[in-house]
Design a protein around this motif. Structure first.
Motif, PDB file in Angstrom:
ATOM      1  N   GLU A  11       7.886  14.933  33.724  1.00 55.14           N
ATOM      2  CA  GLU A  11       7.692  13.487  33.805  1.00 55.14           C
ATOM      3  C   GLU A  11       8.611  12.882  34.858  1.00 55.14           C
ATOM      4  N   SER A  12       9.886  13.290  34.825  1.00 56.53           N
ATOM      5  CA  SER A  12      10.820  12.642  35.749  1.00 56.53           C
ATOM      6  C   SER A  12      10.569  13.072  37.186  1.00 56.53           C
ATOM      7  N   ALA A  13       9.878  14.235  37.388  1.00 56.01           N
ATOM      8  CA  ALA A  13       9.534  14.623  38.751  1.00 56.01           C
ATOM      9  C   ALA A  13       8.214  13.983  39.179  1.00 56.01           C
ATOM     10  N   GLY A  14       7.536  13.275  38.251  1.00 60.20           N
ATOM     11  CA  GLY A  14       6.352  12.519  38.629  1.00 60.20           C
ATOM     12  C   GLY A  14       5.051  13.289  38.614  1.00 60.20           C
ATOM     13  N   TYR A  15       4.986  14.375  37.841  1.00 60.96           N
ATOM     14  CA  TYR A  15       3.747  15.153  37.822  1.00 60.96           C
ATOM     15  C   TYR A  15       2.924  14.898  36.566  1.00 60.96           C
ATOM     16  N   LEU A  16       3.300  13.886  35.790  1.00 66.19           N
ATOM     17  CA  LEU A  16       2.739  13.762  34.443  1.00 66.19           C
ATOM     18  C   LEU A  16       1.244  13.469  34.446  1.00 66.19           C
ATOM     19  N   LEU A  17       0.755  12.685  35.411  1.00 68.31           N
ATOM     20  CA  LEU A  17      -0.669  12.335  35.376  1.00 68.31           C
ATOM     21  C   LEU A  17      -1.512  13.253  36.253  1.00 68.31           C
ATOM     22  N   GLN A  18      -0.892  14.264  36.899  1.00 71.05           N
ATOM     23  CA  GLN A  18      -1.683  15.215  37.681  1.00 71.05           C
ATOM     24  C   GLN A  18      -1.980  16.428  36.817  1.00 71.05           C
ATOM     25  N   VAL A  19      -2.685  16.160  35.718  1.00 76.24           N
ATOM     26  CA  VAL A  19      -2.887  17.186  34.706  1.00 76.24           C
ATOM     27  C   VAL A  19      -3.688  18.351  35.258  1.00 76.24           C
ATOM     28  N   ALA A  20      -4.744  18.064  36.028  1.00 74.98           N
ATOM     29  CA  ALA A  20      -5.605  19.143  36.500  1.00 74.98           C
ATOM     30  C   ALA A  20      -4.925  19.943  37.607  1.00 74.98           C
ATOM     31  N   GLU A  21      -4.187  19.267  38.487  1.00 77.67           N
ATOM     32  CA  GLU A  21      -3.601  19.954  39.630  1.00 77.67           C
ATOM     33  C   GLU A  21      -2.383  20.777  39.225  1.00 77.67           C
ATOM     34  N   PHE A  22      -1.576  20.235  38.301  1.00 74.78           N
ATOM     35  CA  PHE A  22      -0.339  20.928  37.915  1.00 74.78           C
ATOM     36  C   PHE A  22      -0.335  21.218  36.427  1.00 74.78           C
ATOM     37  N   TRP A  23      -1.409  21.828  35.950  1.00 81.58           N
ATOM     38  CA  TRP A  23      -1.550  22.032  34.502  1.00 81.58           C
ATOM     39  C   TRP A  23      -0.429  22.855  33.918  1.00 81.58           C
ATOM     40  N   TRP A  24       0.115  23.810  34.730  1.00 89.24           N
ATOM     41  CA  TRP A  24       1.137  24.708  34.166  1.00 89.24           C
ATOM     42  C   TRP A  24       2.456  23.985  33.913  1.00 89.24           C
ATOM     43  N   LEU A  25       2.590  22.763  34.424  1.00 90.79           N
ATOM     44  CA  LEU A  25       3.801  22.007  34.133  1.00 90.79           C
ATOM     45  C   LEU A  25       3.708  21.309  32.779  1.00 90.79           C
ATOM     46  N   ILE A  26       2.483  21.088  32.308  1.00 92.49           N
ATOM     47  CA  ILE A  26       2.305  20.279  31.104  1.00 92.49           C
ATOM     48  C   ILE A  26       1.819  21.100  29.916  1.00 92.49           C
ATOM     49  N   PHE A  27       0.794  21.939  30.155  1.00 88.62           N
ATOM     50  CA  PHE A  27       0.142  22.579  29.021  1.00 88.62           C
ATOM     51  C   PHE A  27       0.998  23.610  28.276  1.00 88.62           C
ATOM     52  N   PRO A  28       1.678  24.545  28.946  1.00 87.66           N
ATOM     53  CA  PRO A  28       2.381  25.579  28.162  1.00 87.66           C
ATOM     54  C   PRO A  28       3.347  24.999  27.150  1.00 87.66           C
ATOM     55  N   ALA A  29       4.194  24.054  27.587  1.00 87.33           N
ATOM     56  CA  ALA A  29       5.196  23.514  26.673  1.00 87.33           C
ATOM     57  C   ALA A  29       4.535  22.685  25.562  1.00 87.33           C
ATOM     58  N   SER A  30       3.612  21.791  25.946  1.00 92.21           N
ATOM     59  CA  SER A  30       2.994  20.923  24.933  1.00 92.21           C
ATOM     60  C   SER A  30       2.218  21.737  23.919  1.00 92.21           C
ATOM     61  N   LEU A  31       1.446  22.710  24.432  1.00 91.69           N
ATOM     62  CA  LEU A  31       0.661  23.534  23.511  1.00 91.69           C
ATOM     63  C   LEU A  31       1.569  24.342  22.596  1.00 91.69           C
ATOM     64  N   SER A  32       2.686  24.818  23.126  1.00 88.76           N
ATOM     65  CA  SER A  32       3.602  25.589  22.281  1.00 88.76           C
ATOM     66  C   SER A  32       4.123  24.735  21.141  1.00 88.76           C
ATOM     67  N   ILE A  33       4.547  23.500  21.469  1.00 90.55           N
ATOM     68  CA  ILE A  33       5.049  22.612  20.421  1.00 90.55           C
ATOM     69  C   ILE A  33       3.971  22.406  19.368  1.00 90.55           C
ATOM     70  N   THR A  34       2.766  22.056  19.847  1.00 96.89           N
ATOM     71  CA  THR A  34       1.670  21.781  18.928  1.00 96.89           C
ATOM     72  C   THR A  34       1.353  22.992  18.066  1.00 96.89           C
ATOM     73  N   LEU A  35       1.223  24.165  18.728  1.00 97.66           N
ATOM     74  CA  LEU A  35       0.818  25.367  18.002  1.00 97.66           C
ATOM     75  C   LEU A  35       1.848  25.761  16.949  1.00 97.66           C
ATOM     76  N   LEU A  36       3.119  25.757  17.346  1.00100.76           N
ATOM     77  CA  LEU A  36       4.131  26.209  16.402  1.00100.76           C
ATOM     78  C   LEU A  36       4.261  25.227  15.232  1.00100.76           C
ATOM     79  N   CYS A  37       4.189  23.918  15.537  1.00103.42           N
ATOM     80  CA  CYS A  37       4.223  22.921  14.454  1.00103.42           C
ATOM     81  C   CYS A  37       3.052  23.130  13.511  1.00103.42           C
TER      82      CYS A  37
END
Lengths: 382, 316
Positions: free
Chosen positions: B269-295
């Motif tokens: 988020e602080s590097a400004g990639y938060l809304l480029q979900v399709a272009e930089f998916w590996w910055l967002i999905f692995p961590a978010s999915l891990s949190i969701t899955l483990l919870c």
């Protein structure tokens, strides 16, 4: 009942006292004092600083500061916000509390409606693939990392599809030369919503109690009439486009909140239904030859409703607290977002004010929930 | 549910019988657990993340060069542009600061497990003691503990955590303690007390008392073992809420931690990639999915344990 209420209120007061002491402790653990923060702001003249020092009593001994803190809280005098200078904290909170409450009332009502409807079906089809998939997807949504989920909603429906605005409360371009300010439009919307739900609820209750045969027609007609009346009234006010703008901004946060919280109701309904389904009257209803849907909706679901209603009331109490994350993702200017941004920007008076207010709101809502609970469940007698 | 009570000098045949009973009850409950199916899914996900957490130090000391793959201070010298997309050397790409995402993910998994375990243990130790003591002694002890529980339940938990972590500076250990205290003295304590109330009135408590058992002995040997199944269930729910709170707080940048899943998204988020979900998916999905899955995994396990522990939910 009166005795119970008195006891409960006393407990709430004690809790409030503990809570306020905690706040005081946290604030006092900070280096320096509150007025030092104002020193960094060139807009604040020295006289104002001195006045603030008097207000917070920073030059007094600690126990006196504590008393001043309590006094300020009960008179609603939290000082002046840094990030919203020169607005007072109470003013900022007075503007934001209704926004939070409306957002969460809507979302909570929707998610309970959805969760109860699904929970009924899930309990009825126990063990099937439907239960499996809906439980797994419901739990996934329930425990989903909320910031990420909100982000995906924004990205899909606002950023890519462009159906909804990306965040915030209103569109500043539209409101630039609006004849009326956002808060009054919002107040009008709240009043309208209350009036409509009151009328519709009254019609429902009356038709249900009189056992009218044409109840369904009367209900539909009344709903159509209410909608027409609302449209007519808003047309005469001439602020429809502004209200619509606010509504459009509400859609995504409400949808997100509904999706992440409906599973809780669904699972609760399911458990409550499973317990009720073991009762004898359910077998009697089946033996009478009633259709399955009638047994489910009229015999089991109604009796399984009580814990769900209870949890509904209690979740309203926690609405202000739970929305902290969603609000800050959608930049919805409510209490939660205010709290987060105030803590992040070290706007101490506003943070303390918002924190104390959230606490007071939760406590009062809890008291109301207790009273309603005692009223709803005839088995509870105090 | 059979319980094994530790008593000195019991003939070995009694022990054998107890073991047999215990193993039978474990087998029966396992059967119930498996029948819900959702519990197995949860266990599989937990096992996967546990494997990742264990594999990280091994990989770091063998295949991965610390200079490149360190989750906090490493830098992918082999990539020309950061954040780099997934490649053979970096299966999940690198973050805006040139650190390997998979390494961060695996490193954080361990601390999430530790956090969850600690928070759950604190919760259950406090909750079980509160429940057992309040139910056993009753009277003013009960009143004080339950009023304290009221206070804990009524605290706006997320706001309290946000304000505390922003103003005082909280790390994983303190966070786990805070969550444990809030939940142990609060909701979990109340639930365990209601369970303990049904244990206290059982005849074997009277028997133990008339046989001369002290308060401490009765609580520890006769009440607490009967609360353990329910405590275990609430451990699962506490793990979920601990991981979730940690993720949210570190996503907001309020936690004082070196690396965690929430912090990975905070970096994005602080590097400004938060809304480029399709272009930089590996910055967002692995961590978010891990949190969701483990919870969800811990929650699912908790749900199906609920079916095992709570006989009213069993199908006829």
């Amino acid at each position: 009942m009166a005795k119970y209420l008195l006891k409960r209120s006393a407990q709430i007061l004690v809790t409030l006292f503990v809570f306020l002491s905690l706040v005081f402790f946290i604030v006092n653990a900070q280096p320096g004092d509150v007025s030092n923060f104002y020193a960094l702001n060139p807009d604040v003249p020295p006289e104002t600083r001195e006045r603030l020092q008097d207000l917070f009593g920073v030059n007094e001994p600690l126990w006196k500061q504590y008393l001043v803190h309590l006094k300020n809280t009960f008179t609603g005098n939290f000082g002046i916000s840094f990030s919203h200078y020169p607005r007072s904290v109470a003013d900022v909170i007075g503007e934001r509390l209704p926004r939070t409450v409306v957002l969460f009332m809507t979302a909570t009502a929707l998610s309970f409606y959805l969760g109860f409807g699904l929970g009924k079906v899930v309990a009825w089809r126990r063990g099937g693939w439907f239960e499996y998939t809906s439980t797994v997807s419901g739990v996934t949504l329930y425990t989903v990392f909320t910031p990420w989920f909100g982000l995906m909603m924004i990205w899909l429906f606002a950023f890519k599809a462009g159906w909804f605005p990306i965040g915030k409360f209103l569109d500043p371009v539209l409101w630039r030369d609006a004849p009326i300010d956002a808060n009054s439009v919002f107040t009008q919307m709240i009043i309208t919503a209350f009036a409509v739900s009151f009328v519709v609820l009254t019609v429902f209750v009356i038709t249900a109690q009189k056992r009218m045969s044409n109840a369904r027609i009367i209900r539909i007609v009344s709903m159509v009439l209410a909608t027409l009346a609302v449209v007519a009234v808003w047309m005469s006010w001439g602020t429809v486009s502004y209200a619509w703008d606010i509504l459009r901004h509400m859609v995504l946060p409400v949808a997100t909140l509904t999706l992440i919280s409906f599973a809780g109701t669904m699972l609760l309904t399911r458990n409550s239904m499973l317990e009720t389904m073991r009762e004898d009257f359910v077998m009697a209803a089946r033996a009478k030859g009633l259709p399955e849907s009638a047994v489910r909706d009229k015999h089991v679901a109604r009796n399984a409703l009580l814990p769900v209603v209870t949890s509904f009331i209690f979740s309203l109490a926690f609405a202000v607290d739970g929305g902290v994350i969603t609000e800050s993702i959608f930049s919805w200017p409510g209490m939660g977002q205010t709290l987060v941004s105030a803590t992040l920007t070290e706007d101490l008076p506003l943070a303390v004010g918002a924190f104390v207010f959230v606490g007071i709101f939760v406590l009062v809502a809890h008291l109301v929930a207790d009273i309603l609970y005692a009223y709803l469940d005839p088995r509870i007698r105090y | 549910m059979a319980t094994v009570n530790a008593q000195p000098a019991v003939p070995s045949s009694v022990w054998r019988a107890r073991l047999r009973l215990a193993s039978r009850s474990v087998r029966e409950n396992w059967g119930l657990f498996v029948r819900t199916r959702i519990g197995l899914l949860g266990l599989a996900i937990i096992a996967m993340y546990a494997l990742l957490a264990v594999a990280h130090p091994v990989l770091m000391s063998t295949v991965w060069e610390p200079r490149i793959y360190d989750p906090v201070i490493g830098y992918a010298f082999d990539e020309t542009k950061q954040p780099a997309p997934p490649s053979l050397k970096h299966p999940l790409g690198t973050d805006p600061l040139g650190r390997d995402i998979l390494s961060q993910l695996m490193f954080s998994a361990r601390s999430e497990f530790l956090l969850g375990l600690l928070a759950a243990t604190v919760t259950v130790v406090i909750g079980t003691s509160v429940g057992a003591i309040a139910a056993y002694f009753g009277g003013w002890v009960d009143t004080i503990l339950m009023r304290l529980a009221d206070i804990m339940i009524m605290m706006p938990a997320i706001s309290v955590l946000i304000v505390l972590s922003a103003l005082i500076g909280v790390e994983h250990f303190e966070l786990a303690l805070l969550i444990g205290i809030l939940s142990g003295f609060g909701a979990t304590g109340v639930v365990l007390k209601s369970q303990a109330l049904s244990v206290v009135v059982k005849p074997y408590i009277d028997a133990a008392r008339s046989a001369g058992g002290g308060h401490f002995h009765i609580i520890l040997v006769h009440i607490v073992p009967n609360l353990l199944p329910l405590s275990f269930l609430y451990m699962m729910f506490t793990v979920t809420s601990a991981i979730f709170s940690e993720a949210v707080l570190s996503f907001l940048g309020l936690l004082n931690v070196r690396m965690s899943w929430g912090l990975m998204i905070h970096t994005t988020e602080s590097a400004g990639y938060l809304l480029q979900v399709a272009e930089f998916w590996w910055l967002i999905f692995p961590a978010s999915l891990s949190i969701t899955l483990l919870c969800s995994a811990f929650y699912l396990v908790g749900r199906s344990l609920d079916e095992v522990v709570n006989p009213r939910l069993r199908s006829r």
